[in-house]
Design a protein around this motif. Structure first.
Motif, PDB file in Angstrom:
ATOM      1  N   ASN A  80       0.859  -1.187   0.000  1.00 47.64           N
ATOM      2  CA  ASN A  80       0.000   0.000   0.000  1.00 47.64           C
ATOM      3  C   ASN A  80       0.896   1.239   0.000  1.00 47.64           C
ATOM      4  N   ALA A  81       1.746   1.303  -0.997  1.00 52.11           N
ATOM      5  CA  ALA A  81       2.758   2.359  -1.078  1.00 52.11           C
ATOM      6  C   ALA A  81       2.115   3.733  -1.262  1.00 52.11           C
ATOM      7  N   PRO A  82       2.871   4.805  -0.953  1.00 49.50           N
ATOM      8  CA  PRO A  82       2.358   6.167  -1.150  1.00 49.50           C
ATOM      9  C   PRO A  82       1.937   6.395  -2.601  1.00 49.50           C
ATOM     10  N   GLN A  94       8.002   8.675   3.272  1.00 48.27           N
ATOM     11  CA  GLN A  94       6.831   8.044   3.878  1.00 48.27           C
ATOM     12  C   GLN A  94       7.059   6.554   4.123  1.00 48.27           C
ATOM     13  N   LEU A  95       7.680   5.881   3.169  1.00 48.16           N
ATOM     14  CA  LEU A  95       7.968   4.457   3.355  1.00 48.16           C
ATOM     15  C   LEU A  95       8.891   4.236   4.548  1.00 48.16           C
ATOM     16  N   ALA A  96       9.953   5.031   4.634  1.00 46.86           N
ATOM     17  CA  ALA A  96      10.913   4.887   5.735  1.00 46.86           C
ATOM     18  C   ALA A  96      10.245   5.158   7.077  1.00 46.86           C
ATOM     19  N   GLU A  97       9.402   6.178   7.122  1.00 52.60           N
ATOM     20  CA  GLU A  97       8.733   6.514   8.377  1.00 52.60           C
ATOM     21  C   GLU A  97       7.771   5.409   8.802  1.00 52.60           C
ATOM     22  N   ALA A 168      20.038   3.058   5.506  1.00 55.71           N
ATOM     23  CA  ALA A 168      19.767   4.163   6.433  1.00 55.71           C
ATOM     24  C   ALA A 168      18.547   3.849   7.297  1.00 55.71           C
ATOM     25  N   ALA A 169      17.492   3.348   6.667  1.00 53.24           N
ATOM     26  CA  ALA A 169      16.283   2.998   7.416  1.00 53.24           C
ATOM     27  C   ALA A 169      16.558   1.847   8.381  1.00 53.24           C
ATOM     28  N   GLN A 170      17.349   0.875   7.931  1.00 52.67           N
ATOM     29  CA  GLN A 170      17.642  -0.295   8.761  1.00 52.67           C
ATOM     30  C   GLN A 170      18.423   0.083  10.014  1.00 52.67           C
TER      31      GLN A 170
END
Length: 209
Positions: A80-82, A94-97, A168-170
């Motif tokens: 359900n991507a942006p 948005q995905l990272a958050e 970075a997200a990881q």
């Protein structure tokens, strides 16, 4: 004719299945999967073994449910991507958050996943964690590819850029499962991503001799 499995009398506790899951998760996280027994799980929950066997059949069934639930919640972020009409950077932010928020809400499940994936074998059922991670990576790479083609991102190898963003997200997510207070919050994660988008290389002109 095979005898049907009878449902335990748990009408007074309609949420008993969830309580079993949470008890098992606490014990798996504290003691490790291999060291946790069915006896301990039911004692922690306040039910008998037949109740656990009715809902999950065995300890392995509880583990599979815990991992599947957590990974499905992560997968749903990408399924359900942006909206595709949003700027590429905004889509990636948005995905990272959302990944960060899911991780914070499921710290113990994430700790268990890391213990099983990175730690010594504990006899846990085989679970294809890599398939879920690559599922996430492919979604990020598609967004990066679109950003490069539209000119919103600088030219480069899309897989390298996608890995950098995922890394970075990881790192921010893994900070949330440390025993100390995390050093990175969701706002700092966004600032880190902004640094990556700007680039850290400094442009300069070669001095003439």
């Amino acid at each position: 004719m095979a005898e049907q499995k009878k449902q335990p009398s748990v009408d007074a506790a309609p949420d008993i299945r969830e309580k079993l899951l949470q008890s098992a998760l606490r014990l798996f996280t504290q003691k490790g999967y291999a060291s946790t027994t069915v006896r301990e799980i039911v004692a922690e929950t306040g039910v008998s073994k037949p109740v656990l066997y009715y809902y999950f059949e065995n300890k392995e069934g509880i583990y599979r449910e815990l991992m599947q639930r957590f990974l499905t919640s992560m997968d749903s972020i990408f399924d359900n991507a942006p909206a595709a009409d949003k700027p590429i950077r905004e889509q990636l932010f948005q995905l990272a958050e959302k990944m960060f928020v899911i991780a914070v809400q499921n710290r113990d499940a994430l700790r268990l996943l890391h213990a099983i994936y990175y730690g010594p074998p504990q006899g846990a059922p085989v679970f294809d964690f890599d398939a879920h991670y690559l599922h996430s990576f492919e979604h990020v790479r598609k967004i990066v590819r679109k950003g490069i083609r539209s000119g919103e991102l600088a030219p480069g190898r899309e897989e390298d850029i996608a890995w950098l963003l995922m890394a970075a997200a990881q790192i921010a997510i893994e900070e949330q499962i440390c025993d100390r207070p995390p050093l990175i919050d969701r706002h700092q994660l966004k600032r880190i991503l902004e640094v990556l988008f700007r680039g850290i290389g400094r442009k300069y002109e070669k001095k003439k001799r």
